[in-house]
Motif scaffolding. Sequence first.
Motif, short mmCIF file in Angstrom:
data_model
loop_
_atom_site.label_atom_id
_atom_site.label_comp_id
_atom_site.label_asym_id
_atom_site.label_seq_id
_atom_site.Cartn_x
_atom_site.Cartn_y
_atom_site.Cartn_z
N ALA A 1 -11.48 11.97 -5.06
CA ALA A 1 -10.12 11.86 -5.58
C ALA A 1 -10.00 10.65 -6.50
O ALA A 1 -9.38 10.70 -7.56
N THR A 2 -10.60 9.55 -6.07
CA THR A 2 -10.49 8.31 -6.83
C THR A 2 -11.23 8.41 -8.16
O THR A 2 -10.71 8.03 -9.21
N PRO B 1 1.51 6.39 -2.38
CA PRO B 1 0.38 5.63 -1.85
C PRO B 1 -0.97 6.06 -2.45
O PRO B 1 -1.82 5.21 -2.73
N GLU B 2 -1.15 7.39 -2.64
CA GLU B 2 -2.46 7.84 -3.13
C GLU B 2 -2.70 7.36 -4.57
O GLU B 2 -3.81 7.02 -4.94
N MET C 1 -6.97 18.41 5.94
CA MET C 1 -8.02 17.73 6.69
C MET C 1 -7.59 17.49 8.13
O MET C 1 -8.35 17.67 9.07
N PHE D 1 -6.42 -1.44 -2.50
CA PHE D 1 -7.05 -1.01 -1.26
C PHE D 1 -6.53 -1.85 -0.10
O PHE D 1 -6.41 -3.07 -0.21
N LEU D 2 -6.23 -1.18 0.99
CA LEU D 2 -5.82 -1.90 2.19
C LEU D 2 -6.81 -1.62 3.32
O LEU D 2 -7.00 -0.46 3.70
N ALA E 1 0.82 -1.22 0.00
CA ALA E 1 0.00 0.00 0.00
C ALA E 1 0.85 1.26 0.00
O ALA E 1 0.34 2.35 -0.22
N LEU F 1 -14.91 2.76 -2.65
CA LEU F 1 -13.80 3.10 -3.54
C LEU F 1 -13.67 2.12 -4.70
O LEU F 1 -12.98 2.40 -5.68
N LEU G 1 -3.85 9.00 2.73
CA LEU G 1 -3.24 8.75 1.42
C LEU G 1 -3.70 7.42 0.85
O LEU G 1 -3.98 7.30 -0.33
N SER G 2 -3.79 6.43 1.73
CA SER G 2 -4.15 5.09 1.26
C SER G 2 -5.58 5.05 0.74
O SER G 2 -6.01 4.05 0.18
N ARG G 3 -6.31 6.14 0.96
CA ARG G 3 -7.67 6.23 0.41
C ARG G 3 -7.70 7.10 -0.84
O ARG G 3 -8.76 7.56 -1.26
N GLY G 4 -6.53 7.37 -1.38
CA GLY G 4 -6.48 8.12 -2.64
C GLY G 4 -6.44 9.63 -2.47
O GLY G 4 -6.46 10.37 -3.45
N ILE G 5 -6.40 10.09 -1.22
CA ILE G 5 -6.41 11.53 -0.98
C ILE G 5 -4.98 12.06 -1.06
O ILE G 5 -4.06 11.45 -0.50
N ALA H 1 -3.71 3.74 -4.54
CA ALA H 1 -5.12 3.62 -4.16
C ALA H 1 -6.02 3.96 -5.33
O ALA H 1 -6.98 3.25 -5.63
N ARG H 2 -5.69 5.05 -6.02
CA ARG H 2 -6.53 5.47 -7.14
C ARG H 2 -6.49 4.46 -8.28
O ARG H 2 -7.46 4.26 -9.00
N ALA I 1 -14.11 12.88 0.24
CA ALA I 1 -12.82 13.28 -0.33
C ALA I 1 -12.16 12.10 -1.02
O ALA I 1 -11.57 12.24 -2.10
N ALA I 2 -12.25 10.92 -0.39
CA ALA I 2 -11.62 9.72 -0.96
C ALA I 2 -12.31 9.34 -2.28
O ALA I 2 -11.64 9.05 -3.28
N PHE J 1 -0.87 8.58 6.47
CA PHE J 1 -0.86 7.41 5.59
C PHE J 1 -2.26 6.86 5.37
O PHE J 1 -2.62 6.44 4.26
#
Lengths: 277, 442
Positions: free
Chosen positions: A121-122, A88-89, B405, A97-98, A59, A178, B393-397, A92-93, A117-118, B390
């Motif tokens: 962004a995705t 990492p972002e 935030m 996913f972790l 991740a 997501l 970030l791990s959620r794509g942000i 995820a995009r 927000a997640a 982290f």
Amino acid sequence: MTQAHERNGTALLEVKGLRVSVGETEILRGIDLTVRKGEVHAIMGPNGSGKSTLTNVLAGRPEYIVTEGQVLFEGKNILGLPPVGMDPETRAREGMFLAFQYPVELAGVRTWQFLKAAVDATREYRGLPQLKIREFDRLLEEKLELVEIAPELIKRSVNEGFSGGEKKRNEILQMLLLDPKLAMLDETDSGLDIDALRIVANGVNQFKGPSKAIVLVTHYQRILNYITPDFVHVLVDGRIVRSGGKELAEQLEEKGYDWVRESSDSPAAPPAAKVGA
Amino acid sequence: MTQTLARYERYLSDLRGLPPAGPSWLQQTRSGAVERFSELGFPTARRGNEKWKYTNVGPIANTPFVYPFEASANGLAPADIQRVVPWDDAWTNLVFLDGRYSELLSSPRSADGIAVMSLGEAIASGDPDVERHLAKYADFDDDGFTALNTAFVADGAFIRVPDGASVDTPIHLVFLSTDRGEPTASHPRVLVVAGAGSKSTIIESYVGLQSNRYFTNAVAETVLLEGSQIDHYRLLLESDDAYHVGTARVRQCADSTFTSRTFEKSVGLGRYDLSVLMDGPNASCNLSGLYMTSGTQHVDNFITVDHAKPYSTSRLLYKGILAGKSRAVFGGTVWVRKGAIKTDSMQSDKNLVLSPDAEVDSKPALFIYADDVKCGHGATAGNIDKNSVFYLLSRGIDLETASRMLIYGFASEIIDLVRVDSLRDQLERLFLESLPSFKFEF
Ligand SMILES: Nc1ncnc2c1ncn2[C@@H]1O[C@H](COP(=O)(O)OP(=O)(O)O)[C@@H](O)[C@H]1O
Ligand SMILES: [Mg+2]
């Protein structure tokens, strides 16, 4: 488990000879693992064997140092910083996913804002139109119902004051929102009572599909009664010491980890490499 | 010494120019204050002066501020004010320009014994509560700023809530400094008398319109009679070049509850000295603040709670966000006097320091002279946990959004305490808009 041996899906994740250290200590000592679309992999192993290290490195958690090896996601190298790898972002995009073993409490960050927000962004990265608030709320409501989280909870700060079970279900909620390609669930089953376990498993099974893959890190065989794995890998001391089908999990449950420890003493070429290749 | 005096000569000559307004008791108080100020001057950070150890008011002493004898002729429209300060037409709003009451921009309230009005008018009308309470709590004996303010007492705000009354409409005092082309000084004064069993909400805003230099020297006195409750908000939205010294003296009688929320967003050099005297059993105060500093700002919160009587409770929770080369000072001192048994006190000050050049001096202190008390204090100055970054970030942000935030999340604990909905919404926007642009190291 016949279908387990037909591996026609496209490789989604390829881990090759991965060695990882924290500081001076080597934690992962050569991991090989290939996960194809449509597959469910279970990774089992005793405490401290390196399961969370593996999922967190994938991740993109920064405190781990990769000393050797390669990781490809859909054929693209992810290790290291851009332009060589992916931050990492971006991972995820791209669809990784972790679900955290210990979901993080974010003081003052409201769950709704966080989820929005997640998702924003995705979706933006994937070229999808931004959801209007009403559309997002509808999507959210649907997923909340699926994981049986009370709508009041999303007004609170992320994971703050959530019960252990709520935190884990919140991870599954995020996964569903997501819509990744690869979901890595790090002990999402730990500490859950039977009802919560069923809810989590239900969420995962909803997510499952021919274009998705799941890596299920677990300590116990219990969750595998609800989510059927195609492959089971046993991680001991930073190496996959054995891989097999669903029956391996049952054997482990019966005989314990000492059994694999004893029956595998060829560290240079762990059998996992062959299954994964 | 003569040099020291010369620095203050300007103030003294301005004072001589003031009309000898008011009744004789007030004239006496004022001339006493003039005398004391000419002896004290402004405090220095000299050795042993713990109160001013971290804040140097030299720049204030050295700037030749002009006292605006005439009211500002700026032709300000209400919209100009609403642009720079949280505002709600439904509130009872009093506006002061450079310390002077603006009839045009205010909506005073006086009915059924409730008074929300200009202090000048209250003095002129001979209101007995003014004589009874004015200058009775803000001692100027060892405080040059309070002495100076008291010397200039002419106008400001007077609020009286009669016994048993519940005033639901928030009372908003806006002290606005205009730009007169040269540095000006104002000395706003506030007097609040909360009758027994009364309830009220008061917002005090100190605002600048431009980025000009001026000096606000405010003193507020508040007395809470038996069983009364005040929700008090104090907003510091001064210009980035302004000097602000605020002094608040609060006396709580038995069973009263004082809630204070301070939001300090902008000022050049700012100090808020809040002192709460728990002067009756069973009193409780809950004091919180959020300060956000950037650039070369300097903000000093000097909070004192004095548990003089038994069974009283105090809670202090302050948070700071520091960026740039800014500096914040937090001094929280809790006294538990002899006999103040069953005192229950907790205080904490947490700071998010976002820049290696920013600095915070946080000094919570506790002095206990009674037995059987429960007290705690702590201060932290740190950064955001990497794990939290982290997780986002791990959620794509992205890192910048994640940082925003988390910084806002840190601040929201205090903003969420605001019980006036429209104020909370506007504060949320104000703080969100001006969060320092920042990325956590990752
Ligand atoms: N960030 C870290 N810092 C230091 N040691 C770590 C860190 N992460 C993991 N380890 C160590 O690596 C080993 C494997 O940990 P982990 O991956 O969490 O195992 P598992 O998830 O299988 O229980 C343990 O000995 C653990 O103490
Ligand atoms: Mg683990």
